[in-house]
Motif scaffolding. Structure first.
Motif, short mmCIF file in Angstrom:
data_model
loop_
_atom_site.label_atom_id
_atom_site.label_comp_id
_atom_site.label_asym_id
_atom_site.label_seq_id
_atom_site.Cartn_x
_atom_site.Cartn_y
_atom_site.Cartn_z
N GLN A 82 33.68 -51.50 -78.46
CA GLN A 82 33.88 -52.34 -77.27
C GLN A 82 34.80 -53.53 -77.57
O GLN A 82 35.53 -53.98 -76.68
N ASP A 126 34.43 -64.41 -68.87
CA ASP A 126 34.55 -63.02 -68.41
C ASP A 126 34.61 -62.06 -69.59
O ASP A 126 33.95 -61.01 -69.59
N ARG A 129 31.23 -61.93 -71.37
CA ARG A 129 30.26 -61.28 -70.49
C ARG A 129 30.45 -59.76 -70.51
O ARG A 129 29.48 -59.01 -70.64
N VAL A 130 31.69 -59.29 -70.41
CA VAL A 130 31.95 -57.85 -70.43
C VAL A 130 31.58 -57.25 -71.78
O VAL A 130 30.97 -56.18 -71.84
N LYS A 132 29.33 -58.33 -73.96
CA LYS A 132 27.88 -58.29 -74.09
C LYS A 132 27.27 -57.25 -73.15
O LYS A 132 26.37 -56.50 -73.53
N SER A 133 27.77 -57.18 -71.94
CA SER A 133 27.24 -56.25 -70.94
C SER A 133 27.47 -54.79 -71.35
O SER A 133 26.55 -53.97 -71.31
N MET A 134 28.69 -54.47 -71.75
CA MET A 134 29.01 -53.08 -72.09
C MET A 134 28.27 -52.63 -73.35
O MET A 134 27.77 -51.51 -73.39
N THR A 135 28.19 -53.49 -74.35
CA THR A 135 27.49 -53.09 -75.57
C THR A 135 26.00 -52.93 -75.31
O THR A 135 25.38 -52.00 -75.84
N THR A 136 25.43 -53.79 -74.49
CA THR A 136 24.00 -53.66 -74.16
C THR A 136 23.76 -52.38 -73.38
O THR A 136 22.84 -51.62 -73.68
N ARG A 137 24.60 -52.12 -72.39
CA ARG A 137 24.45 -50.92 -71.56
C ARG A 137 24.57 -49.65 -72.42
O ARG A 137 23.75 -48.73 -72.30
N TRP A 149 21.58 -59.07 -77.14
CA TRP A 149 22.18 -60.36 -77.46
C TRP A 149 21.29 -61.52 -77.02
O TRP A 149 20.55 -61.40 -76.05
N ARG A 151 20.91 -65.25 -75.26
CA ARG A 151 21.37 -65.63 -73.93
C ARG A 151 22.79 -66.20 -73.89
O ARG A 151 23.57 -65.88 -73.02
#
Length: 186
Positions: A82, A126, A129-130, A132-137, A149, A151
């Motif tokens: 990512q 941005d 956020r992307v 962290k969001s993509m790796t978590t998903r 991650w 907060r």
């Protein structure tokens, strides 16, 4: 009920979409060591403190130590993938340097001038956020992991070339420092 107010770490008057370089550190949830393992090399150990220097004309004792090697876990590989995707998602973003440690990542992210593009440049927020969001998903979908991650994240605006070089060197040397980290478990 009066809750404690979170400390603001962002500069109030800084435009985080403006061209510039940033040093980012993102820690895993509860500082879990799930991203990588740091393996200590098999090289020769440095001389013990207090040993006398060699006599003139003699070669100094061998002090080369194999640098620690970072072995990424499946989640760490997902994070690395990512990180490489960020410039593809955001053409005005470059990841100049990164290091994936067992419980955190360091990045130097540059935001370039995007005035020629149709859409506005992303902010640093941005980009993080992307990531962290993509790796978590992806880690939830493929590995069944929960929260990945913590907060927030740490960021520092890199103000000049000297700071840039110091941070680059810090990131390069981070695996060696892991051996002294309180989370290191040999």
């Amino acid at each position: 009920m009066n809750l404690p107010k979170r400390k603001q770490i962002r500069l109030h008057d800084h435009d985080y979409a403006a061209p510039g370089a940033y040093f980012i550190t993102i820690c895993t949830h509860d500082r879990k060591c799930i991203l990588s393992e740091i393996a200590v090399g098999e090289g020769l150990a440095p001389p013990e403190p207090g040993l006398a220097p060699p006599e003139p004309g003699l070669a100094p004792p061998e002090t080369v130590v194999d640098p620690p090697k970072t072995h990424l876990s499946p989640i760490g590989k997902c994070v690395e993938e990512q990180i490489h995707q960020l410039p593809l998602r955001y053409p005005t973003v470059a990841v100049d340097k990164y290091c994936i440690m067992p419980n955190h990542i360091h990045l130097i992210v540059s935001i370039c001038d995007g005035t020629g593009g149709a859409s506005p440049s992303p902010t640093l927020f941005d980009v993080v956020r992307v990531l962290k969001s993509m790796t978590t998903r992806l880690s939830r979908a493929t590995l069944g992991e929960g929260a990945l991650w913590q907060r927030s994240y740490y960021e520092h605006v890199i103000r000049n070339e000297n700071e840039y070089q110091e941070i680059w060197t810090y990131i390069d040397g981070n695996p060696v420092k892991w051996l002294d980290d309180r989370y290191y478990n040999p």
